[in-house]
Write an enzyme that holds these catalytic residues in place. Structure first.
Site, mmCIF file in Angstrom:
data_model
loop_
_atom_site.group_PDB
_atom_site.id
_atom_site.type_symbol
_atom_site.label_atom_id
_atom_site.label_comp_id
_atom_site.label_asym_id
_atom_site.label_seq_id
_atom_site.Cartn_x
_atom_site.Cartn_y
_atom_site.Cartn_z
ATOM 1 N N HIS A 290 0.833 -1.263 -0.106
ATOM 2 C CA HIS A 290 -0.043 0.003 0.069
ATOM 3 C C HIS A 290 0.936 1.414 0.013
ATOM 4 O O HIS A 290 1.916 1.467 0.695
ATOM 5 C CB HIS A 290 -1.045 -0.007 1.071
ATOM 6 C CG HIS A 290 -0.381 0.112 2.485
ATOM 7 N ND1 HIS A 290 -0.259 1.327 3.278
ATOM 8 C CD2 HIS A 290 -0.254 -1.068 3.359
ATOM 9 C CE1 HIS A 290 0.040 1.008 4.339
ATOM 10 N NE2 HIS A 290 0.509 -0.449 4.442
ATOM 11 N N ASP B 136 5.860 1.793 7.375
ATOM 12 C CA ASP B 136 4.407 1.535 6.895
ATOM 13 C C ASP B 136 3.610 2.346 6.047
ATOM 14 O O ASP B 136 3.042 3.559 6.428
ATOM 15 C CB ASP B 136 3.542 1.192 8.143
ATOM 16 C CG ASP B 136 2.107 0.632 7.994
ATOM 17 O OD1 ASP B 136 1.979 0.136 6.882
ATOM 18 O OD2 ASP B 136 1.375 0.519 8.803
ATOM 19 N N GLU C 168 -5.321 1.648 2.053
ATOM 20 C CA GLU C 168 -5.413 0.396 2.817
ATOM 21 C C GLU C 168 -5.516 0.681 4.329
ATOM 22 O O GLU C 168 -6.393 -0.125 4.939
ATOM 23 C CB GLU C 168 -3.882 -0.276 2.781
ATOM 24 C CG GLU C 168 -3.804 -1.599 3.277
ATOM 25 C CD GLU C 168 -3.181 -1.642 4.770
ATOM 26 O OE1 GLU C 168 -3.204 -2.698 5.326
ATOM 27 O OE2 GLU C 168 -2.872 -0.415 5.260
ATOM 28 N N GLU C 169 -5.131 1.775 4.775
ATOM 29 C CA GLU C 169 -5.058 1.927 6.320
ATOM 30 C C GLU C 169 -6.469 2.363 6.623
ATOM 31 O O GLU C 169 -6.704 2.400 8.028
ATOM 32 C CB GLU C 169 -4.212 3.047 6.553
ATOM 33 C CG GLU C 169 -2.611 2.947 6.159
ATOM 34 C CD GLU C 169 -1.921 2.221 7.281
ATOM 35 O OE1 GLU C 169 -2.679 1.591 8.031
ATOM 36 O OE2 GLU C 169 -0.732 2.019 7.253
ATOM 37 N N HIS D 153 2.090 4.290 12.430
ATOM 38 C CA HIS D 153 1.118 4.886 12.718
ATOM 39 C C HIS D 153 1.100 6.260 13.431
ATOM 40 O O HIS D 153 0.232 6.893 13.938
ATOM 41 C CB HIS D 153 -0.180 4.230 12.918
ATOM 42 C CG HIS D 153 -0.980 2.887 12.274
ATOM 43 N ND1 HIS D 153 -1.638 1.900 12.517
ATOM 44 C CD2 HIS D 153 -0.329 2.879 10.882
ATOM 45 C CE1 HIS D 153 -1.731 1.043 11.449
ATOM 46 N NE2 HIS D 153 -0.873 1.550 10.609
#
Ligand code: BES
Ligand code: ZN
Length: 395
Positions: A204, A224, A258-259, A363
């Site tokens: 992603h 990420d 995606e998140e 995150h």
């Protein structure tokens, strides 16, 4: 017999063989076409009732020497074995219903490993510095949130980067996949092979942090998942530098959104399914640059295909000698591989660490390259794995 999933079928293969042989009335079985051909060679009474690209529905009799043939086919290590039906009506309706699903769940993949010279060369060409530079670039956006302007810019940068790596190749296309409900596009690069079967390598593009006003929050998302996109970008670069021409088609995908619930990959996987695209396998690269203590590469067992995971383990043992790997579980559909898995396609996610040793900076504004030691040494291993996967599966 009701369709109960490939594992159940595998377990009951021998039981079914016994059942088939114990009745005099005709029975109906569906098997892969190559297996059908073999069975018909040694059992002259077998009739083909129906067939599609991959499977044949056969009428068999007690006198047919099925058992030996079915046992012989164990050598194929076929995931599903065969399906057996009591009546012609049931056989036809189940065959029609499940023909497509069987194709994706049960079709025999060639998991042989025999491209040593090409893979070794590719692996030697992958460079840490290139991966590091892409992580640095992507994590420099304030965030890559699916609804923010910088999220759109980041995906456009990936598009431009992939285009510039492949511009000289007429068999390669790079396209934006626009989504109707949010502004960030997904990016799809396709290396067209001679065969329409597709090997998908994805990750992603979006990032996220905080809870309130996420479109304003600082979310560098270096691990990420700038790391996964950078890993894929280096994989693409090496395939181009080698002038690699795969037999199957290879598609690289940078998913949007995606998140916020795997939204981009869900739309794409559904579309490939609707369009009847044959998927040879899906490799998900999400978080590749934060090393855990125990292993170098961790294969998640949930929402993934066990046979393909075994193949990936063998690729590591063959081509990434000295690396340690093992199995763990996310415990939920933690990334885009789940979107493909839920459409019936064989997916895997080689992950950077065990869950118990996961990167706690994701995150947050602290998911930076510096927090991962300032280098891309760990992600480089995943680029090498992706190269071996692409070359061996798309041959
Ligand atoms: N990369 C993470 C998934 C992840 C995190 C896997 C830590 C293993 C360890 C992914 O981008 C993510 O955050 N997924 C969401 C779930 C998704 C359905 C929104 C998550 O894990 O909360
Ligand atoms: Zn992620």
């Amino acid at each position: 017999m009701k369709w109960n999933g490939p594992l159940k079928t595998l377990i009951s293969t021998f039981a079914l063989a016994t059942t088939v042989l114990s009745h005099a009335a005709p029975h109906y079985i569906s098997v892969g076409n190559d297996m059908a051909k073999d069975l018909m060679k040694s059992n002259s009474h077998i009739k083909v009732i129906k067939e599609d690209h991959n499977h044949s529905l056969l009428e068999v009799k007690q006198s047919d020497k099925l058992e030996a043939s079915l046992l012989a086919h164990e050598k194929f290590h076929r995931c599903g074995g065969f399906f057996s039906y009591e009546t012609l009506e049931e056989a036809i309706s189940e065959f029609d219903n499940h023909a497509h699903f069987q194709q994706s769940m049960l079709s025999f993949q060639d998991y042989t490993i025999n491209q040593e010279s090409t893979v070794s060369k590719a692996i030697s060409m992958a460079k840490e510095e290139n991966i590091r530079n892409v992580i640095t670039k992507l994590s420099s956006y304030h965030n890559r949130y699916y609804k923010s302007e910088t999220g759109v810019q980041a995906s456009n940068w990936i598009f431009d980067q992939w285009k510039s790596l492949t511009d000289h190749r007429s068999d390669v296309s790079v396209e934006l996949f626009n989504h109707s409900n949010w502004p960030q596009p997904s990016v799809i690069l396709t290396i067209k092979g001679k065969s329409p079967e597709v090997v998908v390598i994805g990750g992603h593009a979006d990032s996220i942090a905080g809870f309130w006003a996420r479109h304003k929050a600082h979310a560098p998302g270096a691990d990420d998942n700038a790391s996964g996109i950078a890993t894929m970008t280096e994989t693409i670069r090496v395939l181009m530098e080698m002038n690699h021409r795969p037999e199957k088609t290879i598609a690289f995908m940078a998913y949007a959104a995606e998140e916020v619930g795997l939204l981009g990959s869900k739309e794409i996987a559904k579309k490939y399914k609707q369009d009847n695209v044959e998927i040879a396998g899906v490799l998900q690269l999400d978080m590749t640059n934060f090393k855990g203590q125990k292993w170098d590469i961790v294969l998640m067992q949930d929402y993934t295909n066990a046979e393909q995971n075994t193949f990936i383990g063998k690729l590591i043992d063959t081509y990434l000698t000295g690396l340690e790997w093992g199995y763990d579980k996310c415990g939920y559909g933690c990334s885009d591989h789940a979107s493909w898995h839920l459409q019936g396609f064989p997916a895997s996610i080689p992950f950077e660490s065990r869950m118990s040793e996961k990167n706690h900076n994701i995150h947050t504004k602290n998911d930076t390259l510096e927090s991962m030691g300032g280098n891309a040494n760990h992600a480089l291993k995943f680029s090498k794995l992706a190269l071996s996967y692409a070359i061996e599966l798309a041959k």
